[in-house]
Design a protein around this motif. Structure first.
Motif, PDB file in Angstrom:
ATOM      1  N   PHE A  32       0.761  -1.234  -0.275  1.00 10.14           N
ATOM      2  CA  PHE A  32      -0.119   0.056   0.178  1.00 10.14           C
ATOM      3  C   PHE A  32       0.841   1.196   0.010  1.00 10.14           C
ATOM      4  N   ALA A  33       1.938   1.204   0.745  1.00  9.59           N
ATOM      5  CA  ALA A  33       2.820   2.434   1.093  1.00  9.59           C
ATOM      6  C   ALA A  33       3.486   2.653  -0.436  1.00  9.59           C
ATOM      7  N   GLN A  34       3.887   1.464  -1.254  1.00  6.44           N
ATOM      8  CA  GLN A  34       4.760   1.643  -2.470  1.00  6.44           C
ATOM      9  C   GLN A  34       3.645   2.076  -3.357  1.00  6.44           C
ATOM     10  N   GLN A  35       2.522   1.933  -3.274  1.00  5.53           N
ATOM     11  CA  GLN A  35       1.392   2.517  -4.078  1.00  5.53           C
ATOM     12  C   GLN A  35       0.923   4.016  -4.002  1.00  5.53           C
ATOM     13  N   GLY A  36       1.718   4.466  -2.979  1.00 11.23           N
ATOM     14  CA  GLY A  36       1.357   6.120  -2.398  1.00 11.23           C
ATOM     15  C   GLY A  36       0.365   6.267  -1.258  1.00 11.23           C
ATOM     16  N   ALA A  52       9.184  -2.483  11.438  1.00 10.65           N
ATOM     17  CA  ALA A  52       8.426  -2.595   9.863  1.00 10.65           C
ATOM     18  C   ALA A  52       8.339  -1.313   9.377  1.00 10.65           C
ATOM     19  N   ALA A  53       7.921  -0.191  10.007  1.00 12.29           N
ATOM     20  CA  ALA A  53       7.753   1.217   9.342  1.00 12.29           C
ATOM     21  C   ALA A  53       8.875   1.603   8.556  1.00 12.29           C
ATOM     22  N   GLU A  54      10.142   1.471   9.458  1.00 12.80           N
ATOM     23  CA  GLU A  54      11.218   2.146   9.290  1.00 12.80           C
ATOM     24  C   GLU A  54      11.924   1.227   7.952  1.00 12.80           C
ATOM     25  N   ALA A  55      11.615  -0.172   7.731  1.00  7.90           N
ATOM     26  CA  ALA A  55      12.036  -1.038   6.627  1.00  7.90           C
ATOM     27  C   ALA A  55      11.225  -0.536   5.482  1.00  7.90           C
ATOM     28  N   ILE A  56      10.023  -0.185   5.815  1.00 11.27           N
ATOM     29  CA  ILE A  56       9.166   0.133   4.487  1.00 11.27           C
ATOM     30  C   ILE A  56       9.344   1.252   3.952  1.00 11.27           C
ATOM     31  N   ARG A  57       9.914   2.252   4.833  1.00  7.49           N
ATOM     32  CA  ARG A  57      10.344   3.568   4.462  1.00  7.49           C
ATOM     33  C   ARG A  57      11.829   3.615   3.676  1.00  7.49           C
ATOM     34  N   ALA A  58      12.518   2.584   4.166  1.00 10.85           N
ATOM     35  CA  ALA A  58      13.874   2.540   3.621  1.00 10.85           C
ATOM     36  C   ALA A  58      13.565   2.029   1.996  1.00 10.85           C
ATOM     37  N   GLU A  59      12.774   1.288   1.824  1.00  8.41           N
ATOM     38  CA  GLU A  59      12.430   0.612   0.419  1.00  8.41           C
ATOM     39  C   GLU A  59      11.973   1.623  -0.245  1.00  8.41           C
ATOM     40  N   GLY A  60      11.604   2.847  -0.012  1.00  2.24           N
ATOM     41  CA  GLY A  60      11.275   3.913  -0.979  1.00  2.24           C
ATOM     42  C   GLY A  60       9.745   3.881  -1.045  1.00  2.24           C
ATOM     43  N   GLY A  63       4.229   6.545   0.195  1.00  3.84           N
ATOM     44  CA  GLY A  63       3.205   6.937   1.005  1.00  3.84           C
ATOM     45  C   GLY A  63       3.590   7.109   2.438  1.00  3.84           C
ATOM     46  N   GLU A  64       3.017   8.032   3.255  1.00  3.18           N
ATOM     47  CA  GLU A  64       3.418   7.952   4.694  1.00  3.18           C
ATOM     48  C   GLU A  64       3.029   6.532   5.434  1.00  3.18           C
ATOM     49  N   VAL A  65       4.073   5.987   6.323  1.00  8.49           N
ATOM     50  CA  VAL A  65       3.609   5.278   7.307  1.00  8.49           C
ATOM     51  C   VAL A  65       3.634   5.490   8.759  1.00  8.49           C
ATOM     52  N   LEU A  66       2.581   5.120   9.540  1.00  9.88           N
ATOM     53  CA  LEU A  66       2.401   5.582  10.848  1.00  9.88           C
ATOM     54  C   LEU A  66       2.154   4.505  11.524  1.00  9.88           C
ATOM     55  N   PRO A  67       3.456   4.028  12.352  1.00  9.29           N
ATOM     56  CA  PRO A  67       3.357   2.697  13.423  1.00  9.29           C
ATOM     57  C   PRO A  67       2.860   3.148  14.427  1.00  9.29           C
ATOM     58  N   LEU A  68       1.699   2.281  14.773  1.00 14.38           N
ATOM     59  CA  LEU A  68       0.976   2.382  16.103  1.00 14.38           C
ATOM     60  C   LEU A  68       0.594   1.091  16.950  1.00 14.38           C
TER      61      LEU A  68
END
Length: 261
Positions: A32-36, A52-60, A63-68
C-alpha cells in the motif's frame, strides 16, 4: 464509471492494517505504501511496528507510514487508534482486518479449549466489527470506502484439533457477507480473503519437510504461498475500480480448496 488511471490507484488514500508488523499484514502495508497510500501500520508491540515502518520507508515508500501499537482486543484502544489515524492521516478510506493468532486446541482439553476459544473470539472476530463500526463515520465520507477481512481456508473447511480457530474464521466469512449487505447501499464494499498455506510467523515452527509434503499432497501449485501474494489480492480489492465487488470470499491458497485428493 469511466475507467481512468486514478481508479486503478490508492495513492493518497488512508488505510489501517492490523497485525502489520510481520507476515501478510506487513506485506500489505508495504505494498500500500509503495502505491502511495498513507498507511497506519498497527500491531501489539510498538518496537516491532517501528522496525517494520522503518524498513518500508527504507525501501522507498511513496506514502506515509504511521506505526501504532495497540491490542485489538481492547475496545478503548480501538477507539483511540481510529481517532488518531483519522486525525493524523486525514480520514480513513480502507480497513484491512488482518490481526490473528493460532487457535489449536483439543476438544478433550477443557481448560485449554476454553482459553483458546475465548482468545480466538477476542482477537479474530470481535475486533473486526468494532474496528469497522468505529471507522464507519470516516468511511462514509470516503469516495471509495473499502473493507477487507482476512479469514483463512479454515473458514471454508476444517482441520482436526483446530475448532476454535475454524469457528472464528467461519464467523469472519459470515460477518463479511452480512456487512456487505448492510453497507452496500452506501457504496462501502466488504470482502474477505481466505489465505491457505502461507510462509508466515504462524507457520515458522512447521519443519520444511512437512511443508513440502503437505504442499505436494494438498496444494495444486505444489508450494506454500508468500505473504506478498496475499497482499496483491488485498490491493486489488481496495482499488477504487473494485466498486462492484462486495461480499466476495476469495481463497488465495494455490488451489488447496479445489483438490479432492
Amino acid at each position: 464509471m469511466i475507467m481512468t488511471e486514478d481508479i486503478r490507484s490508492i495513492a493518497g488514500k488512508t488505510a489501517i492494517v492490523t497485525g502489520a508488523a510481520s507476515g501478510m499484514g506487513c506485506a500489505t502495508a508495504r505494498l500500500f505504501a509503495q502505491q502511495g497510500a498513507k498507511v497506519a501500520l498497527t500491531d501489539l508491540d510498538q518496537a516491532a511496528c517501528d522496525r517494520a515502518a522503518e524498513a518500508i520507508r527504507a525501501e522507498g515508500a511513496r506514502g506515509e507510514v504511521l506505526p501504532l501499537a495497540f491490542n485489538v482486543a481492547d475496545h478503548e484502544a480501538i477507539r483511540r487508534v481510529i481517532a488518531e489515524v483519522a486525525n493524523r492521516l486525514g480520514g480513513i478510506d480502507i480497513i484491512v482486518n488482518n490481526a490473528g493468532i493460532v487457535g489449536f486446541a483439543s476438544i478433550d482439553d477443557p481448560e485449554n479449549y476454553e482459553k483458546q476459544w475465548q482468545r480466538c473470539i477476542d482477537v479474530m472476530i470481535t475486533p473486526h466489527q468494532r474496528i469497522i463500526r468505529e471507522a464507519l463515520p470516516h468511511l462514509r465520507r470516503s469516495e471509495a470506502a473499502r473493507i477487507v477481512n482476512i479469514a483463512s481456508t479454515e473458514g471454508l473447511g476444517a482441520t482436526p484439533g483446530d475448532s476454535p480457530y475454524v469457528a472464528v474464521k467461519h464467523a469472519v466469512v459470515g460477518l463479511t457477507r452480512a456487512l456487505a449487505v448492510d453497507l452496500g447501499p452506501e457504496g462501502i464494499t466488504v470482502n474477505c480473503i481466505c489465505p491457505g498455506a502461507i510462509h508466515t510467523g504462524m507457520t515458522d515452527d512447521i519443519p520444511d519437510g512437512k511443508k513440502e509434503t503437505f504442499a505436494r499432497r494438498r496444494v495444486a501449485l505444489r508450494r506454500y504461498g508468500r505473504p506478498e501474494e496475499v497482499a496483491q489480492m488485498t490491493l486489488s480489492l481496495v482499488l477504487p475500480a473494485a466498486s462492484y465487488l462486495t461480499g466476495a470470499v476469495i481463497p488465495v491458497d494455490g488451489g488447496l480448496t479445489i483438490r479432492n485428493a
